[in-house]
Design a protein around this motif. Structure first.
Motif, PDB file in Angstrom:
ATOM      1  N   GLY B  34     -14.196   6.523  -0.011  1.00 44.22           N
ATOM      2  CA  GLY B  34     -14.257   6.672   1.440  1.00 44.22           C
ATOM      3  C   GLY B  34     -13.020   6.192   2.164  1.00 44.22           C
ATOM      4  N   VAL B  35     -11.889   6.156   1.441  1.00 46.30           N
ATOM      5  CA  VAL B  35     -10.615   5.689   2.006  1.00 46.30           C
ATOM      6  C   VAL B  35      -9.801   6.909   2.431  1.00 46.30           C
ATOM      7  CG1 VAL B  35      -8.451   4.452   1.456  1.00 46.30           C
ATOM      8  CG2 VAL B  35     -10.623   3.679   0.459  1.00 46.30           C
ATOM      9  N   HIS B  36      -8.974   6.750   3.468  1.00 43.63           N
ATOM     10  CA  HIS B  36      -7.945   7.763   3.747  1.00 43.63           C
ATOM     11  C   HIS B  36      -6.631   7.089   4.099  1.00 43.63           C
ATOM     12  CE1 HIS B  36      -5.814  11.304   4.732  1.00 43.63           C
ATOM     13  NE2 HIS B  36      -5.690  10.988   6.004  1.00 43.63           N
ATOM     14  N   PHE B  37      -5.600   7.406   3.341  1.00 46.42           N
ATOM     15  CA  PHE B  37      -4.256   6.885   3.612  1.00 46.42           C
ATOM     16  C   PHE B  37      -3.559   7.825   4.580  1.00 46.42           C
ATOM     17  CE2 PHE B  37      -5.324   4.775  -0.348  1.00 46.42           C
ATOM     18  CZ  PHE B  37      -4.989   3.475  -0.015  1.00 46.42           C
ATOM     19  N   GLU B  38      -3.286   7.313   5.789  1.00 51.26           N
ATOM     20  CA  GLU B  38      -2.742   8.153   6.857  1.00 51.26           C
ATOM     21  C   GLU B  38      -1.225   8.261   6.803  1.00 51.26           C
ATOM     22  OE1 GLU B  38      -4.091   6.782  10.643  1.00 51.26           O
ATOM     23  OE2 GLU B  38      -6.200   7.123  10.161  1.00 51.26           O
ATOM     24  N   LYS B  39      -0.565   7.126   6.601  1.00 53.68           N
ATOM     25  CA  LYS B  39       0.898   7.095   6.685  1.00 53.68           C
ATOM     26  C   LYS B  39       1.431   6.035   5.732  1.00 53.68           C
ATOM     27  CE  LYS B  39       3.763   8.283   9.067  1.00 53.68           C
ATOM     28  NZ  LYS B  39       4.773   9.366   8.853  1.00 53.68           N
ATOM     29  N   ALA B  40       2.687   6.221   5.302  1.00 49.70           N
ATOM     30  CA  ALA B  40       3.376   5.194   4.510  1.00 49.70           C
ATOM     31  C   ALA B  40       4.844   5.185   4.905  1.00 49.70           C
ATOM     32  CB  ALA B  40       3.220   5.476   3.020  1.00 49.70           C
ATOM     33  N   TRP B  41       5.395   3.984   5.036  1.00 54.01           N
ATOM     34  CA  TRP B  41       6.801   3.794   5.419  1.00 54.01           C
ATOM     35  C   TRP B  41       7.469   2.963   4.335  1.00 54.01           C
ATOM     36  CZ3 TRP B  41       2.659   2.944   8.761  1.00 54.01           C
ATOM     37  CH2 TRP B  41       2.569   3.794   9.869  1.00 54.01           C
ATOM     38  N   LEU B  42       8.560   3.470   3.799  1.00 56.78           N
ATOM     39  CA  LEU B  42       9.297   2.825   2.713  1.00 56.78           C
ATOM     40  C   LEU B  42      10.631   2.286   3.198  1.00 56.78           C
ATOM     41  CD1 LEU B  42      10.238   2.486  -0.383  1.00 56.78           C
ATOM     42  CD2 LEU B  42      11.111   4.819  -0.146  1.00 56.78           C
ATOM     43  N   ASP B  43      10.989   1.082   2.725  1.00 56.36           N
ATOM     44  CA  ASP B  43      12.364   0.577   2.807  1.00 56.36           C
ATOM     45  C   ASP B  43      12.837   0.425   1.367  1.00 56.36           C
ATOM     46  OD1 ASP B  43      14.773  -0.715   3.049  1.00 56.36           O
ATOM     47  OD2 ASP B  43      13.937  -2.551   3.893  1.00 56.36           O
ATOM     48  N   ARG B  44      13.650   1.359   0.896  1.00 55.97           N
ATOM     49  CA  ARG B  44      14.027   1.341  -0.520  1.00 55.97           C
ATOM     50  C   ARG B  44      15.013   0.223  -0.847  1.00 55.97           C
ATOM     51  NH1 ARG B  44      16.395   6.436   0.956  1.00 55.97           N
ATOM     52  NH2 ARG B  44      14.569   7.440   0.087  1.00 55.97           N
ATOM     53  N   GLU B  45      15.648  -0.366   0.149  1.00 49.52           N
ATOM     54  CA  GLU B  45      16.554  -1.499  -0.093  1.00 49.52           C
ATOM     55  C   GLU B  45      15.767  -2.754  -0.480  1.00 49.52           C
ATOM     56  OE1 GLU B  45      20.111  -1.772   0.313  1.00 49.52           O
ATOM     57  OE2 GLU B  45      19.912   0.404   0.141  1.00 49.52           O
ATOM     58  N   SER B  46      14.702  -3.013   0.279  1.00 49.45           N
ATOM     59  CA  SER B  46      13.888  -4.217   0.028  1.00 49.45           C
ATOM     60  C   SER B  46      12.748  -3.933  -0.942  1.00 49.45           C
ATOM     61  CB  SER B  46      13.307  -4.740   1.341  1.00 49.45           C
ATOM     62  OG  SER B  46      12.341  -3.825   1.826  1.00 49.45           O
ATOM     63  N   GLY B  47      12.470  -2.646  -1.193  1.00 52.16           N
ATOM     64  CA  GLY B  47      11.365  -2.274  -2.068  1.00 52.16           C
ATOM     65  C   GLY B  47       9.991  -2.355  -1.429  1.00 52.16           C
ATOM     66  N   LYS B  48       9.953  -2.491  -0.096  1.00 50.52           N
ATOM     67  CA  LYS B  48       8.671  -2.608   0.609  1.00 50.52           C
ATOM     68  C   LYS B  48       8.126  -1.243   1.000  1.00 50.52           C
ATOM     69  CE  LYS B  48       8.382  -7.188   1.626  1.00 50.52           C
ATOM     70  NZ  LYS B  48       7.222  -8.060   1.443  1.00 50.52           N
ATOM     71  N   VAL B  49       6.806  -1.088   0.866  1.00 50.67           N
ATOM     72  CA  VAL B  49       6.110   0.064   1.439  1.00 50.67           C
ATOM     73  C   VAL B  49       4.940  -0.460   2.264  1.00 50.67           C
ATOM     74  CG1 VAL B  49       4.844   2.216   1.028  1.00 50.67           C
ATOM     75  CG2 VAL B  49       6.711   1.569  -0.495  1.00 50.67           C
ATOM     76  N   PHE B  50       4.808   0.058   3.473  1.00 51.75           N
ATOM     77  CA  PHE B  50       3.699  -0.272   4.367  1.00 51.75           C
ATOM     78  C   PHE B  50       2.811   0.965   4.471  1.00 51.75           C
ATOM     79  CE2 PHE B  50       7.360  -2.757   5.528  1.00 51.75           C
ATOM     80  CZ  PHE B  50       6.841  -4.031   5.701  1.00 51.75           C
ATOM     81  N   CYS B  51       1.522   0.799   4.168  1.00 53.95           N
ATOM     82  CA  CYS B  51       0.582   1.926   4.222  1.00 53.95           C
ATOM     83  C   CYS B  51      -0.490   1.671   5.267  1.00 53.95           C
ATOM     84  CB  CYS B  51      -0.139   2.106   2.886  1.00 53.95           C
ATOM     85  SG  CYS B  51       0.930   2.545   1.526  1.00 53.95           S
ATOM     86  N   LEU B  52      -0.744   2.662   6.085  1.00 52.93           N
ATOM     87  CA  LEU B  52      -1.807   2.606   7.082  1.00 52.93           C
ATOM     88  C   LEU B  52      -2.970   3.460   6.585  1.00 52.93           C
ATOM     89  CD1 LEU B  52      -2.296   1.520  10.031  1.00 52.93           C
ATOM     90  CD2 LEU B  52      -1.630   3.819  10.786  1.00 52.93           C
ATOM     91  N   SER B  53      -4.171   2.889   6.612  1.00 44.36           N
ATOM     92  CA  SER B  53      -5.331   3.620   6.099  1.00 44.36           C
ATOM     93  C   SER B  53      -6.567   3.363   6.945  1.00 44.36           C
ATOM     94  CB  SER B  53      -5.632   3.189   4.655  1.00 44.36           C
ATOM     95  OG  SER B  53      -5.977   1.818   4.616  1.00 44.36           O
ATOM     96  N   THR B  54      -7.564   4.218   6.770  1.00 43.02           N
ATOM     97  CA  THR B  54      -8.914   3.927   7.227  1.00 43.02           C
ATOM     98  C   THR B  54      -9.767   3.797   5.972  1.00 43.02           C
ATOM     99  OG1 THR B  54      -9.377   6.276   7.460  1.00 43.02           O
ATOM    100  CG2 THR B  54      -8.754   5.103   9.447  1.00 43.02           C
ATOM    101  N   ALA B  55     -10.693   2.853   5.997  1.00 45.87           N
ATOM    102  CA  ALA B  55     -11.476   2.569   4.791  1.00 45.87           C
ATOM    103  C   ALA B  55     -12.693   1.728   5.151  1.00 45.87           C
ATOM    104  CB  ALA B  55     -10.616   1.815   3.783  1.00 45.87           C
ATOM    105  N   PRO B  56     -13.679   1.694   4.247  1.00 48.22           N
ATOM    106  CA  PRO B  56     -14.849   0.851   4.495  1.00 48.22           C
ATOM    107  C   PRO B  56     -14.574  -0.636   4.284  1.00 48.22           C
ATOM    108  CG  PRO B  56     -15.137   2.110   2.466  1.00 48.22           C
ATOM    109  CD  PRO B  56     -13.859   2.588   3.088  1.00 48.22           C
ATOM    110  N   SER B  57     -13.542  -0.987   3.507  1.00 45.11           N
ATOM    111  CA  SER B  57     -13.264  -2.407   3.217  1.00 45.11           C
ATOM    112  C   SER B  57     -11.848  -2.561   2.649  1.00 45.11           C
ATOM    113  CB  SER B  57     -14.255  -2.954   2.183  1.00 45.11           C
ATOM    114  OG  SER B  57     -14.026  -2.344   0.920  1.00 45.11           O
TER     115      SER B  57
END
Lengths: 82, 82
Positions: B34-57
């Motif tokens: 029941g999850v949906h991943f809406e968006k993801a933003w990557l910074d390949r220099e730092s190796g970070k990815v931020f993901c925005l989702s809707t989910a039950p938990s």
């Protein structure tokens, strides 16, 4: 112009109204540095706020947030998105 | 349903195509929890990815990311946004 994600700490228990006020403080001065804060997501339990912006540099993002009263320690340039 | 922001580390030098493939791996199985991943933003220099989702938990978000091959250590519930 590039896109950035920055992270604030310490926003524990902040209300929607307080988040709106913090964002408005950014919007009021962001144009002076060519920055635009598009979105902000708060987790009031952990005190984290994630802000998505477009700006000419990381330093410009940091200066606007600092002058608006909520300095950041982390800012990342978005080099790809999906 | 609630909204979440999660953070990945270690995505150094990841290309747009690799980010797309990682996101597709989530999309393929997210419905099972029941999850949906809406968006993801990557910074390949730092190796970070931020993901925005809707989910039950938070746990559902963590399980999908883990099963898709990119486990996370940090996930935050979005309690307000602007």
């Amino acid at each position: 112009m590039a896109k950035f994600m920055d992270v604030h700490d310490g926003f524990f228990g902040v209300t929607q109204e307080q988040l709106d006020a913090a964002h408005d403080a950014d919007l009021k001065i962001e144009g002076e540095e060519g920055v635009h804060f598009e979105k902000a997501w708060l987790d009031r339990e952990s005190g984290k706020v994630f802000c998505l912006s477009t700006a000419p540099s990381k330093e410009a993002v940091m200066r606007i947030h600092e002058r608006a009263g909520h300095p950041i320690s982390e800012v990342y340039e978005v080099t790809a998105e999906v």
